[in-house]
Design a protein around this motif. Structure first.
Motif, PDB file in Angstrom:
ATOM      1  N   TYR A   1       0.840  -1.193   0.000  1.00 46.73           N
ATOM      2  CA  TYR A   1       0.000   0.000   0.000  1.00 46.73           C
ATOM      3  C   TYR A   1       0.875   1.243   0.000  1.00 46.73           C
ATOM      4  CZ  TYR A   1      -4.044  -2.900   1.039  1.00 46.73           C
ATOM      5  OH  TYR A   1      -5.030  -3.839   0.974  1.00 46.73           O
ATOM      6  N   ALA A   2       0.426   2.275  -0.664  1.00 46.23           N
ATOM      7  CA  ALA A   2       1.175   3.526  -0.728  1.00 46.23           C
ATOM      8  C   ALA A   2       1.231   4.191   0.648  1.00 46.23           C
ATOM      9  CB  ALA A   2       0.513   4.475  -1.725  1.00 46.23           C
ATOM     10  N   PRO A   3       2.320   4.913   0.937  1.00 39.26           N
ATOM     11  CA  PRO A   3       2.396   5.653   2.199  1.00 39.26           C
ATOM     12  C   PRO A   3       1.200   6.587   2.390  1.00 39.26           C
ATOM     13  CG  PRO A   3       4.546   5.623   1.165  1.00 39.26           C
ATOM     14  CD  PRO A   3       3.566   5.035   0.171  1.00 39.26           C
ATOM     15  N   LYS A   4       0.704   7.188   1.312  1.00 42.34           N
ATOM     16  CA  LYS A   4      -0.454   8.081   1.406  1.00 42.34           C
ATOM     17  C   LYS A   4      -1.703   7.319   1.855  1.00 42.34           C
ATOM     18  CE  LYS A   4      -2.862  11.830   0.901  1.00 42.34           C
ATOM     19  NZ  LYS A   4      -2.942  12.726   2.026  1.00 42.34           N
ATOM     20  N   THR A   5      -1.869   6.088   1.378  1.00 42.23           N
ATOM     21  CA  THR A   5      -2.997   5.264   1.805  1.00 42.23           C
ATOM     22  C   THR A   5      -2.896   4.978   3.291  1.00 42.23           C
ATOM     23  OG1 THR A   5      -3.195   4.255  -0.378  1.00 42.23           O
ATOM     24  CG2 THR A   5      -4.160   3.043   1.473  1.00 42.23           C
ATOM     25  N   LEU A   6      -1.707   4.599   3.758  1.00 45.26           N
ATOM     26  CA  LEU A   6      -1.501   4.353   5.189  1.00 45.26           C
ATOM     27  C   LEU A   6      -1.818   5.609   5.996  1.00 45.26           C
ATOM     28  CD1 LEU A   6       1.818   2.320   4.945  1.00 45.26           C
ATOM     29  CD2 LEU A   6      -0.459   1.414   5.466  1.00 45.26           C
ATOM     30  N   SER A   7      -1.407   6.768   5.491  1.00 46.90           N
ATOM     31  CA  SER A   7      -1.697   8.037   6.165  1.00 46.90           C
ATOM     32  C   SER A   7      -3.196   8.283   6.255  1.00 46.90           C
ATOM     33  CB  SER A   7      -1.018   9.190   5.414  1.00 46.90           C
ATOM     34  OG  SER A   7      -1.384  10.422   5.982  1.00 46.90           O
ATOM     35  N   ASN A   8      -3.882   8.061   5.142  1.00 46.54           N
ATOM     36  CA  ASN A   8      -5.344   8.245   5.143  1.00 46.54           C
ATOM     37  C   ASN A   8      -6.002   7.311   6.147  1.00 46.54           C
ATOM     38  OD1 ASN A   8      -5.161  10.174   3.114  1.00 46.54           O
ATOM     39  ND2 ASN A   8      -5.622   8.723   1.490  1.00 46.54           N
ATOM     40  N   TRP A   9      -5.569   6.061   6.177  1.00 46.13           N
ATOM     41  CA  TRP A   9      -6.158   5.070   7.078  1.00 46.13           C
ATOM     42  C   TRP A   9      -5.960   5.433   8.537  1.00 46.13           C
ATOM     43  CZ3 TRP A   9      -4.285  -0.136   4.559  1.00 46.13           C
ATOM     44  CH2 TRP A   9      -5.070  -0.405   3.436  1.00 46.13           C
ATOM     45  N   ARG A  10      -4.766   5.891   8.897  1.00 44.34           N
ATOM     46  CA  ARG A  10      -4.515   6.158  10.319  1.00 44.34           C
ATOM     47  C   ARG A  10      -5.270   7.381  10.819  1.00 44.34           C
ATOM     48  NH1 ARG A  10       0.983   6.807   8.453  1.00 44.34           N
ATOM     49  NH2 ARG A  10       1.411   9.001   8.173  1.00 44.34           N
ATOM     50  N   HIS A  11      -5.760   8.208   9.903  1.00 40.72           N
ATOM     51  CA  HIS A  11      -6.544   9.383  10.309  1.00 40.72           C
ATOM     52  C   HIS A  11      -8.047   9.130  10.267  1.00 40.72           C
ATOM     53  CE1 HIS A  11      -2.624  11.281   9.507  1.00 40.72           C
ATOM     54  NE2 HIS A  11      -2.963  11.938  10.574  1.00 40.72           N
ATOM     55  N   MET A  12      -8.456   7.929   9.881  1.00 42.72           N
ATOM     56  CA  MET A  12      -9.884   7.588   9.847  1.00 42.72           C
ATOM     57  C   MET A  12     -10.368   7.248  11.251  1.00 42.72           C
ATOM     58  SD  MET A  12     -10.048   5.155   6.490  1.00 42.72           S
ATOM     59  CE  MET A  12     -11.662   5.466   5.847  1.00 42.72           C
ATOM     60  N   THR A  13     -11.651   7.424  11.464  1.00 43.43           N
ATOM     61  CA  THR A  13     -12.270   7.021  12.728  1.00 43.43           C
ATOM     62  C   THR A  13     -13.391   6.060  12.399  1.00 43.43           C
ATOM     63  OG1 THR A  13     -11.754   9.174  13.668  1.00 43.43           O
ATOM     64  CG2 THR A  13     -13.372   7.851  14.822  1.00 43.43           C
ATOM     65  N   PRO A  14     -13.321   4.800  12.821  1.00 40.92           N
ATOM     66  CA  PRO A  14     -12.174   4.199  13.520  1.00 40.92           C
ATOM     67  C   PRO A  14     -11.003   4.003  12.567  1.00 40.92           C
ATOM     68  CG  PRO A  14     -13.773   2.496  13.031  1.00 40.92           C
ATOM     69  CD  PRO A  14     -14.382   3.816  12.580  1.00 40.92           C
ATOM     70  N   GLN A  15      -9.818   3.895  13.164  1.00 38.65           N
ATOM     71  CA  GLN A  15      -8.601   3.730  12.370  1.00 38.65           C
ATOM     72  C   GLN A  15      -8.669   2.461  11.540  1.00 38.65           C
ATOM     73  OE1 GLN A  15      -4.869   4.249  14.443  1.00 38.65           O
ATOM     74  NE2 GLN A  15      -3.894   2.769  13.115  1.00 38.65           N
ATOM     75  N   LYS A  16      -8.215   2.567  10.317  1.00 35.62           N
ATOM     76  CA  LYS A  16      -8.165   1.426   9.401  1.00 35.62           C
ATOM     77  C   LYS A  16      -6.695   1.064   9.190  1.00 35.62           C
ATOM     78  CE  LYS A  16      -9.981   0.162   4.889  1.00 35.62           C
ATOM     79  NZ  LYS A  16     -10.610   0.607   3.673  1.00 35.62           N
ATOM     80  N   GLY A  17      -6.442  -0.135   8.737  1.00 33.76           N
ATOM     81  CA  GLY A  17      -5.060  -0.541   8.484  1.00 33.76           C
ATOM     82  C   GLY A  17      -4.372  -1.016   9.741  1.00 33.76           C
ATOM     83  N   PRO A  18      -3.058  -1.248   9.652  1.00 34.82           N
ATOM     84  CA  PRO A  18      -2.314  -1.713  10.819  1.00 34.82           C
ATOM     85  C   PRO A  18      -2.321  -0.658  11.928  1.00 34.82           C
ATOM     86  CG  PRO A  18      -0.917  -1.741   8.838  1.00 34.82           C
ATOM     87  CD  PRO A  18      -2.202  -1.098   8.475  1.00 34.82           C
TER      88      PRO A  18
END
Length: 74
Positions: free
Chosen positions: A17-34
């Motif tokens: 996954y792209a770093p930008k995707t990981l960034s988007n996921w960690r800012h979601m509520t609830p957090q998505k991704g690792p």
């Protein structure tokens, strides 16, 4: 044993996954991704958490599953 911290770039390389995707996921509520932590002002991931998250993706665990339960079959 010391925990092994990974940068977003390293997680991107491991997961595909792209770093930008990981960034988007960690800012979601609830957090998505690792699961992600802020360490000394920088986002970091524990290698074991990333591995467990990847196992859940293959197994089909729902996003709400916090551990690799072995029972999810979606």
């Amino acid at each position: 044993m010391e925990p092994e911290w990974l940068t977003p770039r390293q997680v991107a390389d491991l997961t595909g996954y792209a770093p930008k995707t990981l960034s988007n996921w960690r800012h979601m509520t609830p957090q998505k991704g690792p699961k992600c932590f802020k360490v000394n002002g920088q986002y970091r991931y524990l290698r074991d958490d990333v591995r467990e998250w990847m196992k859940r993706q293959v197994k089909g665990c729902p996003a709400t599953c916090q551990t690799y339960c072995g029972n999810c079959t979606q």
